[in-house]
Design an enzyme around this catalytic site. Sequence first.
Site, PDB file in Angstrom:
ATOM      1  N   MET A   1     -42.116  -8.896  20.691  1.00 34.40           N
ATOM      2  CA  MET A   1     -42.740 -10.199  20.936  1.00 34.40           C
ATOM      3  C   MET A   1     -43.518 -10.648  19.711  1.00 34.40           C
ATOM      4  O   MET A   1     -44.683 -10.282  19.518  1.00 34.40           O
ATOM      5  CB  MET A   1     -43.646 -10.114  22.158  1.00 34.40           C
ATOM      6  CG  MET A   1     -42.941  -9.611  23.417  1.00 34.40           C
ATOM      7  SD  MET A   1     -41.580 -10.678  23.924  1.00 34.40           S
ATOM      8  CE  MET A   1     -42.485 -12.134  24.432  1.00 34.40           C
TER       9      MET A   1
ATOM     10  N   ASN B   1      14.013   5.493 -14.912  1.00 34.77           N
ATOM     11  CA  ASN B   1      13.153   4.306 -14.823  1.00 34.77           C
ATOM     12  C   ASN B   1      13.813   3.088 -15.471  1.00 34.77           C
ATOM     13  O   ASN B   1      13.758   1.973 -14.932  1.00 34.77           O
ATOM     14  CB  ASN B   1      11.810   4.581 -15.486  1.00 34.77           C
ATOM     15  CG  ASN B   1      10.882   5.398 -14.607  1.00 34.77           C
ATOM     16  OD1 ASN B   1      10.957   5.330 -13.381  1.00 34.77           O
ATOM     17  ND2 ASN B   1      10.002   6.170 -15.233  1.00 34.77           N
TER      18      ASN B   1
ATOM     19  N   GLU C   1       6.400  12.766 -15.990  1.00 36.87           N
ATOM     20  CA  GLU C   1       7.419  13.639 -15.411  1.00 36.87           C
ATOM     21  C   GLU C   1       7.147  15.106 -15.725  1.00 36.87           C
ATOM     22  O   GLU C   1       8.021  15.961 -15.604  1.00 36.87           O
ATOM     23  CB  GLU C   1       8.803  13.247 -15.942  1.00 36.87           C
ATOM     24  CG  GLU C   1       9.024  13.451 -17.420  1.00 36.87           C
ATOM     25  CD  GLU C   1       8.628  12.243 -18.267  1.00 36.87           C
ATOM     26  OE1 GLU C   1       9.179  12.093 -19.366  1.00 36.87           O
ATOM     27  OE2 GLU C   1       7.769  11.448 -17.816  1.00 36.87           O
TER      28      GLU C   1
END
Length: 456
Positions: A55, A336, A371
Amino acid sequence: MSARILVVDDILANRRLMQAKLEAKYYSVLLAENGPHALEVAHSSAPEIILLDVMMPGMDGYEVCRQLKASPETAHIPVVMLTALSETADRVRGLDAGADDFLTKPVDDFALMSRLNALLRYNAVTNELRQREASGVKIGAFSEDEASTLNRPVNVLVVDTSPYNIKRLRDPLEQAGHRVFTLDQADGLKQSGNEKLDVVLLGMSNQGYDPLRLCAHLRTNDATRALSIIVTVDERDVDLAGRALELGASDVIQQPLAVEELLARIRTQTRRSRYVEILRNRVDRGLELSVIDQLTGLYNRRYMNNQLSLWMKRSSMGGTPLSVVSVDIDHFKKVNDVYGHEAGDRVLKEFAERIMANVRPKDIVCRPGGEEFLVIMPETGGDLACSAAERIRRAIAAETFDGGTRSASALEVTVSAGVATFLGDEDTIADMMRRADDALYKAKSAGRNQVKSLAA
């Protein structure tokens, strides 16, 4: 334990009285006279606990609590609401706003200190986890999976010798979608698969056993240490509830209970324990990310160097052999260039799986980069390491690789490997790795798809 506590109350006398109580127990106290001031202090001073009056003029405690819990910087701070209101609806409203607890004025000193101790135990866990996470991945919003973890139904174990009390607890919980078990039904939880217990509702008043001893046992047992323990007590047994909180209980519900408060406290305690679980999982994931290559799931260079150093020291002290196998995919750049990086990634993943299927459990398989792969073979001499490397080479060449597209559905992949062994105290990681690379280069120069070793 000491802590920094923020006391928020619009009445100066109330602030001073609470400050005196807390400082007498060696807490460090911060003060705020209204809602906006409380938000400012909470963000600037980061208190461990906030004692918040409800309050207040202007911005009341409910709104302050909602704003605290909505901010990532203050959402983790436990909030205990203090008010002269004693209606169940007021307590539920506070819990719904995000409050961790609710005490009615005038505040009983024993109850207050017990609640503070319980919250500080919770803070000790969450603060450490938050600091560990902050050193790696920053704390962010919950992911979809984490949000579902917070909000999934609760598994509740009710421990009470009164069938009447069990029914009063079971009915509203099951109506809310939660699963309720009693001691004679606990096996049902074990048989339910991956579900686990979330909350124990432990009766304290008028029991045919020592509930405090059971509470202490639950907190000290490894299997139940992380459970939320909510004790239910009659109004006349406040001291009993306080002792339960000191022993590790998470929360208290007074009988006769209100259904809304029961559900709100179950929700609050469960979200708190699951928040800790989420933080632990995030920390574990952060630690894993620091040593695991995310593409292949193998260990990375950092972990490789750490483990190689460790095994070299063990080998030097114990006189046991140690070898490494350096493995490189032949002509991987062509994969790749011709079929794309997605096909290359698929090859790397399958390559890692084949290596793992052809080494021993104690061997350590790493991907230092690209790799290139390295297998650390503890307690293994050069001849055995060469045999193991040959086994890996044959496994790679035995079957084609699937690059994920029609044109790359059957890729011929081979590897070259170089073996090096540990030479003793004067040997270093750099020297050992250099010999393995030289042996690998020898295999490449000799036509690839073979294993070579190099004498010291």
